[in-house]
Design an enzyme around this catalytic site. Structure first.
Site, short mmCIF file in Angstrom:
data_model
loop_
_atom_site.label_atom_id
_atom_site.label_comp_id
_atom_site.label_asym_id
_atom_site.label_seq_id
_atom_site.Cartn_x
_atom_site.Cartn_y
_atom_site.Cartn_z
N GLN A 29 0.86 -1.13 -0.01
CA GLN A 29 -0.14 -0.47 0.11
C GLN A 29 0.90 1.16 0.14
N THR A 30 1.88 1.67 1.25
CA THR A 30 2.84 2.56 1.26
C THR A 30 3.55 3.12 0.47
N GLY A 58 23.12 1.95 34.10
CA GLY A 58 24.23 1.83 32.92
C GLY A 58 24.11 0.37 32.04
N GLU A 102 0.82 0.13 10.90
CA GLU A 102 -0.50 0.28 10.93
C GLU A 102 -0.60 1.46 10.68
N ASP A 159 0.62 6.27 10.89
CA ASP A 159 1.14 7.10 11.86
C ASP A 159 0.43 7.68 13.57
C1 LIG Z 1 -1.36 -10.39 11.76
C2 LIG Z 1 -0.86 -9.40 12.44
C3 LIG Z 1 -0.42 -9.30 13.75
C4 LIG Z 1 0.49 -9.05 14.70
C5 LIG Z 1 0.63 -6.86 14.06
C6 LIG Z 1 1.93 -7.00 14.84
C7 LIG Z 1 2.69 -6.31 14.96
C8 LIG Z 1 2.69 -5.63 12.93
C9 LIG Z 1 4.36 -5.86 12.99
C10 LIG Z 1 4.51 -4.94 11.59
C11 LIG Z 1 4.07 -4.19 10.79
C12 LIG Z 1 3.80 -4.79 9.76
C13 LIG Z 1 3.24 -4.46 8.69
C14 LIG Z 1 2.71 -2.88 8.28
C15 LIG Z 1 2.09 -2.32 7.43
C16 LIG Z 1 1.93 -1.11 7.24
O1 LIG Z 1 2.14 0.02 7.92
S1 LIG Z 1 0.57 -1.63 5.80
C17 LIG Z 1 -0.21 0.43 6.09
C18 LIG Z 1 -0.91 1.57 7.02
N1 LIG Z 1 -1.65 2.40 6.24
C19 LIG Z 1 -2.24 3.08 7.41
O2 LIG Z 1 -2.57 3.09 8.32
C20 LIG Z 1 -2.19 4.86 6.85
C21 LIG Z 1 -3.36 5.36 7.82
N2 LIG Z 1 -3.51 6.28 7.47
C22 LIG Z 1 -4.92 6.02 7.41
O3 LIG Z 1 -5.99 5.49 7.95
C23 LIG Z 1 -5.74 7.56 6.23
O4 LIG Z 1 -6.01 8.78 8.14
C24 LIG Z 1 -7.03 6.70 6.02
C25 LIG Z 1 -8.35 6.44 7.23
C26 LIG Z 1 -7.11 6.04 4.76
C27 LIG Z 1 -7.83 8.23 5.53
O5 LIG Z 1 -9.09 8.39 5.31
P1 LIG Z 1 -9.34 9.27 3.97
O6 LIG Z 1 -8.24 10.03 2.77
O7 LIG Z 1 -10.88 8.51 3.38
O8 LIG Z 1 -9.95 10.16 4.92
P2 LIG Z 1 -11.16 10.00 5.96
O9 LIG Z 1 -12.48 11.15 5.84
O10 LIG Z 1 -10.84 10.91 7.20
O11 LIG Z 1 -11.82 9.12 5.89
C28 LIG Z 1 -12.76 8.39 4.75
C29 LIG Z 1 -13.73 8.30 6.06
O12 LIG Z 1 -13.39 6.32 6.20
C30 LIG Z 1 -13.68 6.02 7.43
N3 LIG Z 1 -12.47 5.86 7.56
C31 LIG Z 1 -11.32 6.00 7.82
N4 LIG Z 1 -10.44 4.72 8.24
C32 LIG Z 1 -11.58 3.98 8.50
C33 LIG Z 1 -10.55 2.77 8.65
N5 LIG Z 1 -9.83 2.32 8.39
N6 LIG Z 1 -12.08 1.39 9.21
C34 LIG Z 1 -13.85 2.36 8.86
N7 LIG Z 1 -13.58 3.66 8.95
C35 LIG Z 1 -12.83 4.13 8.08
C36 LIG Z 1 -13.75 7.76 7.95
O13 LIG Z 1 -14.02 7.62 9.43
C37 LIG Z 1 -14.23 8.91 7.15
O14 LIG Z 1 -15.74 8.40 7.75
P3 LIG Z 1 -16.63 9.82 7.66
O15 LIG Z 1 -16.08 10.55 8.18
O16 LIG Z 1 -18.56 8.69 8.39
O17 LIG Z 1 -16.95 9.58 6.15
C1 LIG Z 2 8.99 -0.84 10.14
C2 LIG Z 2 7.63 -0.57 9.35
C3 LIG Z 2 6.99 -1.92 8.13
C4 LIG Z 2 6.71 -1.10 6.99
N1 LIG Z 2 5.60 -2.42 6.92
C5 LIG Z 2 4.54 -1.82 5.81
C6 LIG Z 2 4.49 -2.70 4.49
O1 LIG Z 2 4.05 -4.20 4.88
N2 LIG Z 2 2.93 -2.66 4.02
C7 LIG Z 2 2.63 -1.14 3.75
O2 LIG Z 2 1.56 -0.93 2.55
N3 LIG Z 2 4.16 0.04 4.76
C8 LIG Z 2 4.18 0.17 5.52
N4 LIG Z 2 4.57 0.57 6.57
C9 LIG Z 2 4.41 2.23 6.48
C10 LIG Z 2 3.64 2.97 6.96
O3 LIG Z 2 2.61 2.44 7.23
C11 LIG Z 2 4.19 4.24 6.76
O4 LIG Z 2 4.88 4.74 7.05
C12 LIG Z 2 2.95 4.62 8.20
O5 LIG Z 2 1.41 4.42 7.66
C13 LIG Z 2 2.96 6.08 8.58
O6 LIG Z 2 2.83 7.19 6.75
P1 LIG Z 2 4.06 8.33 6.11
O7 LIG Z 2 4.98 7.24 6.23
O8 LIG Z 2 3.16 8.47 5.27
O9 LIG Z 2 3.99 9.02 7.26
P2 LIG Z 2 3.51 10.70 6.76
O10 LIG Z 2 2.36 10.96 6.79
O11 LIG Z 2 4.52 11.47 6.34
O12 LIG Z 2 3.88 11.03 8.69
C14 LIG Z 2 5.05 12.46 8.46
C15 LIG Z 2 4.45 13.82 9.43
O13 LIG Z 2 2.53 13.76 9.33
C16 LIG Z 2 2.58 13.68 10.55
N5 LIG Z 2 1.11 14.20 9.77
C17 LIG Z 2 0.85 13.72 8.07
N6 LIG Z 2 -0.60 13.38 7.72
C18 LIG Z 2 -1.47 14.53 9.05
C19 LIG Z 2 -2.08 15.15 9.59
N7 LIG Z 2 -3.18 15.20 8.01
N8 LIG Z 2 -2.30 16.01 10.12
C20 LIG Z 2 -1.51 16.61 11.23
N9 LIG Z 2 -0.33 15.27 10.94
C21 LIG Z 2 0.23 14.67 9.62
C22 LIG Z 2 2.74 13.08 10.74
O14 LIG Z 2 1.42 12.70 12.21
C23 LIG Z 2 4.23 12.70 10.86
O15 LIG Z 2 4.67 13.28 11.97
C24 LIG Z 2 5.29 0.12 7.15
C25 LIG Z 2 6.49 1.23 7.90
C26 LIG Z 2 7.52 1.13 8.48
C27 LIG Z 2 8.28 2.02 9.45
#
Ligand SMILES: CC/C=C\C/C=C\C/C=C\C/C=C\C=C\C(=O)SCCNC(=O)CCNC(=O)[C@H](O)C(C)(C)COP(=O)(O)OP(=O)(O)OC[C@H]1O[C@@H](n2cnc3c(N)ncnc32)[C@H](O)[C@@H]1OP(=O)(O)O
Ligand SMILES: Cc1cc2nc3c(=O)[nH]c(=O)nc-3n(C[C@H](O)[C@H](O)[C@H](O)COP(=O)(O)OP(=O)(O)OC[C@H]3O[C@@H](n4cnc5c(N)ncnc54)[C@H](O)[C@@H]3O)c2cc1C
Length: 560
Positions: A33-34, A297, A320, A322
């Site tokens: 995704q990212t 230490g 997952e 920020d």
């Molecule tokens: C199996 C695992 C086992 C153990 C786990 C332990 C550790 C993990 C180990 C390592 C990490 C491994 C992998 C890591 C993976 C990743 O990082 S994957 C990528 C993760 N990325 C993100 O999380 C992105 C974060 N950003 C957001 O979520 C955004 O804020 C956004 C929600 C996408 C923004 O959405 P949008 O642009 O649409 O803006 P909004 O207007 O804010 O939202 C629109 C409406 O949707 C509702 N909404 C948003 N998110 C959700 C949701 N998740 N579920 C339900 N509804 C959602 C939001 O409330 C708004 O609703 P409305 O106001 O009623 O319109």
């Molecule tokens: C160890 C690791 C594993 C990962 N694994 C995966 C994976 O398997 N799959 C995948 O898809 N992704 C993965 N990711 C990516 C991860 O999901 C993203 O890095 C995370 O969602 C944060 O997004 P970003 O990097 O764009 O941070 P940014 O959003 O760029 O954050 C930078 C700064 O901007 C601020 N900011 C951003 N938007 C706003 C806003 N609207 N208002 C106020 N402040 C804001 C944040 O708070 C932060 O301080 C991984 C990342 C790490 C570190």
């Protein structure tokens, strides 16, 4: 995440085809995704998936450098397939982000397929702790996939190229993240309990200073400052365990409701998973560092297990979602709930307390003595009043702005604090509910009640400004809470080691010479030191090349 994505966004037919392959490791998948240019802003992703009706295929392409997929775990070297999130374009129209299953590597020789560029993104924070994970970079040059590799539970593209939106909420696209966020809360409890186990056991055997008459030195666990820093972390480990158990129940319940197209608790699930993930991971990352400091230490040695635990854990505040971005999601839902209070719509679930707005906006905390703070009703009401009043204050301030969106961004720091207050109320509430249950074991319930009160009163003390600023408490009541906290520490002290032994971690799992079950730390530290490669030679490499000439030169100079 590859598997939950297909389960949540794939049709039955797609699940039947792809899940058995993944379960049997006939394919290895990742969640792509990212991108280099976007992570938080999922709707800003640039990778494209353009439907070609001539060939009934999607063309996956990385149009810009910033559209390169970047970070997905397992992508760099291991994965053969990915769920790729891309902008779906058909009939010349961009329909936003959708999931697609894309094969990346040959199942014959693991080489990248034509049009696919793959690699690892390089070393990460710490001494290589997370470098066992091949977080990768991925670019597509017009890679073609069959139309049926678009995940089609939420929406479809017909053979003619028509886009069809199913009758399910589009937010289910984010469902995989909800699943992982709820598991991260339990993960936080595990990581925090490991750090606390090390720090409590070491604090019990470490002695520094003490009686002046040559008597035994004092266990550092007996110092009030050590207790005031350590016992709230011990209480938090239990608090996060119990709220994580509840969150898993909530997630399971929501998933069952989705099966029968009941979307009524989707927003609650989003708010709770996002908020609890943010609060528990931030607290845990800070706590692991505090546990290092609590071990002096020796806490800085790799053999303590704490540097590695910290380096591996801290990205949890980012992946997952920020934590700030997630808390702002909670804040949005809080503001929406406050705005509906006047309409008479009763809030439900973890927002239900906001329905008591008339009472909570003017309630006066009835605490008069330190012991009164042991009454869960007083704690519950104080946390509800703080959270509600902070949310209402934000809503009122936003209401004065020229427009809602502008007001929201102007007040986002305050909204962040209101979201934290709401989530901490959930954690306190679930801990109180837990200790109200029948709990087996002689004296166990009393110990958990102590820890519940430590978590609640420590959190109150740490955020006392909120309680005073909202008028939820008086300064005197705040002082009484701190007084009671000191008394609770004394009650926790005799059972502190038992309460970390209860995590039942083996020495191997704990990986710490400081946290050994037998407490035999000093011989273990000494023995571990000699395993350092630097000690393979008595005279260090480089002496003859660098040190000796320098020493000789200085000796000559000194004789002149
Ligand atoms: C199996 C695992 C086992 C153990 C786990 C332990 C550790 C993990 C180990 C390592 C990490 C491994 C992998 C890591 C993976 C990743 O990082 S994957 C990528 C993760 N990325 C993100 O999380 C992105 C974060 N950003 C957001 O979520 C955004 O804020 C956004 C929600 C996408 C923004 O959405 P949008 O642009 O649409 O803006 P909004 O207007 O804010 O939202 C629109 C409406 O949707 C509702 N909404 C948003 N998110 C959700 C949701 N998740 N579920 C339900 N509804 C959602 C939001 O409330 C708004 O609703 P409305 O106001 O009623 O319109
Ligand atoms: C160890 C690791 C594993 C990962 N694994 C995966 C994976 O398997 N799959 C995948 O898809 N992704 C993965 N990711 C990516 C991860 O999901 C993203 O890095 C995370 O969602 C944060 O997004 P970003 O990097 O764009 O941070 P940014 O959003 O760029 O954050 C930078 C700064 O901007 C601020 N900011 C951003 N938007 C706003 C806003 N609207 N208002 C106020 N402040 C804001 C944040 O708070 C932060 O301080 C991984 C990342 C790490 C570190």
């Amino acid at each position: 995440m590859f598997v939950p994505a297909i389960k949540g966004q794939g049709t039955e037919e797609q699940q039947k085809k792809w899940l058995p392959l993944a379960y049997k490791f006939q394919i290895i998948g990742c969640y792509a995704q990212t991108e280099l240019g976007h992570g938080s802003n999922v709707q800003g992703l640039e990778t494209t998936a353009t439907f070609d009706p001539m060939t009934d295929e999607f063309v996956i392409h990385s149009p810009t450098l910033t559209s390169s997929k970047w970070w997905p775990g397992g992508l760099g070297k291991a994965s053969t397939h990915a769920v790729v999130y891309a902008r779906l374009i058909t009939e010349g129209k961009d329909y936003g982000i959708h999931g697609f299953i894309v094969q990346l590597r040959s199942l014959e020789d693991h080489s990248p397929l034509p049009g696919v560029t793959l690699g690892d993104i390089g070393g990460k924070f710490g001494s290589g702790a997370y470098n066992s994970m091949d977080n990768g970079v991925l670019r597509f040059d017009h890679v073609r996939i069959p139309r049926d590799q678009m995940l089609m539970r939420l929406s479809q593209v017909t053979r003619e190229g028509k886009y069809v939106q199913s009758d399910v909420p589009k937010q289910l696209l984010y469902g995989t993240m909800v699943y992982v966020r709820q598991s991260i809360v339990a993960d936080a409890s595990k990581a925090l309990s490991r750090a606390v186990c090390i720090a409590v056991r070491y604090s019990a055997i470490r002695k520094q200073f003490g009686s002046q008459d040559g008597g035994p030195e004092t266990q550092v666990l007996n110092y009030r400052t050590q207790q005031s820093r350590l016992f709230p972390l011990l209480a938090s480990a239990y608090a996060f365990r119990f709220v994580g158990d509840w969150l898993n129940w909530l997630y399971t319940d929501v998933t069952q409701k989705l099966e029968v197209k009941d979307y009524s608790t989707l927003q609650e699930a989003h708010a709770c998973t996002a908020g609890l993930k943010a609060v528990t991971t931030s607290a845990t990352a800070d706590a692991i560092e505090e546990c290092r400091k609590l071990c002096g230490g020796h806490g800085y040695l790799n053999s303590s297990g704490l540097p590695e635990l910290f380096a591996v854990y801290v990205p949890a505040c980012t992946y997952e979602g920020d934590n700030v971005v997630l808390l702002l999601q909670v804040a949005r839902i809080l503001m929406k709930t406050v705005s509906q209070l006047t309409s008479g719509k009763q809030p439900v679930g973890t927002m239900a307390y906001m329905g008591k707005v008339q009472h909570l906006m003017q309630s006066k905390c009835a605490v008069k003595t330190a012991e009164d703070w042991l009454n869960p009703a007083f704690i519950q009401e104080a946390f509800e009043a703080r959270a509600l009043r902070m949310a209402v204050n934000c809503a009122q301030n936003i209401g004065q702005a020229s427009n809602q969106e502008e007001g929201f961004y102007e007040r986002s720091p305050d909204l962040l604090e209101a979201a934290v207050a709401h989530i901490q109320l959930i954690i306190v509430t679930k801990f109180i509910e837990k200790v109200h249950q029948d709990i087996p074991g002689h004296g166990v319930k009393e110990q958990l009640q102590n820890l519940c009160n430590v978590y609640a009163l420590y959190t109150l003390h740490k955020h006392l400004g909120d309680f005073l600023a909202t008028g939820s408490l008086t300064p005197k009541q705040g002082a009484l809470a701190n007084e009671q906290l000191g008394k609770l520490y004394a009650q926790v002290r005799p059972n502190a080691v038992a309460l970390v032994d209860a995590f039942n971690y083996t020495d191997h799992y704990l990986g710490s010479v400081l946290g050994r079950y037998d407490g035999n730390v000093y011989p273990a530290l000494y023995e571990e030191a000699w395993k350092d490669p630097l000690n393979e030679t008595v005279v260090p490499e480089g002496y003859h090349e660098y040190l000796r000439p320098l020493l000789k030169q200085q000796l000559k100079l000194s004789r002149l």
